[in-house]
Design an enzyme around this catalytic site. Structure first.
Site, PDB file in Angstrom:
ATOM      1  N   TRP A 167      39.208  40.600  33.043  1.00  0.00           N
ATOM      2  CA  TRP A 167      39.076  41.802  33.888  1.00  0.00           C
ATOM      3  C   TRP A 167      39.694  43.016  33.204  1.00  0.00           C
ATOM      4  CZ3 TRP A 167      35.315  40.916  36.804  1.00  0.00           C
ATOM      5  CH2 TRP A 167      35.156  39.683  37.443  1.00  0.00           C
ATOM      6  N   ASP A 173      45.340  47.236  38.612  1.00  0.00           N
ATOM      7  CA  ASP A 173      44.333  46.428  39.303  1.00  0.00           C
ATOM      8  C   ASP A 173      45.074  45.252  39.940  1.00  0.00           C
ATOM      9  OD1 ASP A 173      42.352  44.669  40.070  1.00  0.00           O
ATOM     10  OD2 ASP A 173      41.391  44.528  38.111  1.00  0.00           O
ATOM     11  N   LYS A 216      39.612  38.851  47.292  1.00  0.00           N
ATOM     12  CA  LYS A 216      40.491  37.787  46.829  1.00  0.00           C
ATOM     13  C   LYS A 216      41.586  37.517  47.864  1.00  0.00           C
ATOM     14  CE  LYS A 216      38.261  37.784  42.859  1.00  0.00           C
ATOM     15  NZ  LYS A 216      38.493  38.808  41.862  1.00  0.00           N
TER      16      LYS A 216
HETATM   17  C1  LIG Z   1      37.622  39.579  40.812  1.00  0.00           C
HETATM   18  C2  LIG Z   1      38.362  40.602  40.043  1.00  0.00           C
HETATM   19  C3  LIG Z   1      37.752  41.808  39.651  1.00  0.00           C
HETATM   20  C4  LIG Z   1      36.298  42.118  39.899  1.00  0.00           C
HETATM   21  O1  LIG Z   1      36.087  42.440  41.214  1.00  0.00           O
HETATM   22  P1  LIG Z   1      34.668  42.911  41.771  1.00  0.00           P
HETATM   23  O2  LIG Z   1      35.032  43.346  43.141  1.00  0.00           O
HETATM   24  O3  LIG Z   1      33.756  41.715  41.727  1.00  0.00           O
HETATM   25  O4  LIG Z   1      34.163  44.010  40.923  1.00  0.00           O
HETATM   26  C5  LIG Z   1      38.531  42.732  38.988  1.00  0.00           C
HETATM   27  N1  LIG Z   1      39.820  42.497  38.709  1.00  0.00           N
HETATM   28  C6  LIG Z   1      40.435  41.347  39.059  1.00  0.00           C
HETATM   29  C7  LIG Z   1      41.869  41.134  38.725  1.00  0.00           C
HETATM   30  C8  LIG Z   1      39.720  40.369  39.738  1.00  0.00           C
HETATM   31  O5  LIG Z   1      40.319  39.227  40.087  1.00  0.00           O
END
Ligand SMILES: *Cc1c(COP(=O)(O)O)cnc(C)c1O
Length: 365
Positions: free
Chosen positions: A109, A176, A200
């Site tokens: 990511w 993030d 998540k």
């Molecule tokens: C799942 C995830 C993403 C991607 O998320 P989307 O909503 O599918 O774009 C980005 N960063 C992390 C840390 C993730 O676990």
């Protein structure tokens, strides 16, 4: 039978990495809102996002983020956007990369975020753990002071590593937090911008939460495309266009649930207990090994492990499937197994997994 009874009867132990498990009572309330929202005799899916009833939802969903992060509405704004965390990989540099931005590469990511930023300006990779298959969190690196911002990924969902402390920097820090938001206490005041795809640990797919310092957003670039400009959404209370109404509602319910059970500090203790239980078993059990070699960086959210003898995978798979465990397969890039222990996963589910691992050892060691 009501929905909670149905959910209890099913008793699947859901270790899915994302979209992840949500609290039963949240699912129940969400299901009800699809039929009759707020005693309006209308579904939440068929009313105006400008209605008073939904405005209340948006206001509460934004306020609960500030409350859980223990920051003030004087300092931070909260918005909910579509496009997933992946759109933030682009929006962050599009708004804030003027001369040079720093990134720490700790996994898939983080790499995707770097790739987007490189299309928009100069990127300095301040540190990376790519040399050892992202099995640790880089430490002891220098952060240049001339960066527009430093971007980090607090929890690496795919590799199962997690920052246990965050870099102290003199540049705006952007994070993030998609896969560990509100799983533990963080000092949110150290961050200029935090974003998280909801699916998540804080709700369903479809909404991405962005919290931004007011004085940081002022430093954003001018003449940006309207929909990609954070200022547009902040100015309009996250209602510039139709927001992801239903996901925002479920996020609100999930954040209310978190508050009810004692907030972030209470869930942090439970999450530690769940993670310790599983890591202790991985380390003790002769059949398994953890895949993160830097033990101090092991994630409390995504626990990655594999069999010492991978030819026994079909036997192990049979055992955990019989125990009603779901979502345990590792990411396709890593293989092995990954148990995601998000906030809503009860400790009983971890105990069931540990039992299965012990039974596996008794049978096949
Ligand atoms: C799942 C995830 C993403 C991607 O998320 P989307 O909503 O599918 O774009 C980005 N960063 C992390 C840390 C993730 O676990």
């Amino acid at each position: 039978m009501n929905m909670i009874d149905v959910a209890k009867k099913i008793k699947v132990h859901n270790f899915s990495a994302g979209p992840g498990i949500l609290p039963e009572e949240v699912l129940q309330q969400a299901a009800e809102a699809c039929i009759n929202f707020d005693n309006m005799n209308l579904s939440l899916l068929e009313i105006s996002h400008r209605s008073k009833n939904f405005e209340k939802v948006m206001d509460e969903a934004r306020a609960l983020v500030l409350e859980h992060f223990e920051v003030s509405a004087d300092d931070y704004d909260v918005i909910y956007l579509g496009g997933g965390a992946s759109l933030q990989f682009a929006m962050v540099p599009y708004n804030f990369l003027k001369t040079k931005a720093g990134y720490i590469n700790t996994g898939v990511w983080a790499s995707k975020a770097i790739k987007e930023a490189q299309k928009l300006g100069e990127v300095k990779i301040v540190a990376s753990s790519e040399d050892k298959k992202f099995g640790y969190i880089p430490k002891n690196y220098e952060v240049p002071t001339d960066l527009d911002y430093l971007h980090i990924t607090s929890n690496n969902t795919i590799y199962g590593t997690q920052y246990k402390s965050f870099p102290k920097v003199n540049v705006p820090l952007i994070c993030d937090m998609s896969s560990d938001i509100f799983s533990r206490k963080v000092d949110a005041k150290n961050f200029s911008l935090i974003y998280a795809g909801a699916q998540k640990n804080m709700g369903p797919a479809g909404a991405t939460m962005v919290m931004i310092r007011k004085d940081f957003v002022e430093k954003g670039k001018d003449k940006l495309l309207t929909m990609l400009d954070y200022k547009t959404h902040i100015k309009n209370g996250s209602m510039f266009n139709t927001p992801p109404v239903f996901p925002v509602y479920v996020v609100m319910l999930t954040l209310r649930w978190l508050k009810k059970i004692g907030g972030v500090s209470a869930i942090e203790k439970i999450n530690e207990e769940k993670a310790n239980l599983l890591y202790n078993e991985i380390d003790r059990n002769s059949m398994f090994e953890g895949t993160v070699f830097a033990k101090e960086d092991r994630s409390n959210m995504n626990v990655c492990f594999r069999l010492r003898n991978e030819t026994l995978e079909p036997e192990f798979d049979k055992l955990w499937k019989e125990a009603n465990i779901s979502g345990l397969r590792g990411h396709r890039d890593v293989g092995g197994y990954r148990a995601s222990l998000y906030n809503a996963l009860p400790i009983e589910s971890v105990k069931v997994l540990v039992d299965v691992m012990q039974e596996f050892e008794r049978k096949f060691a």
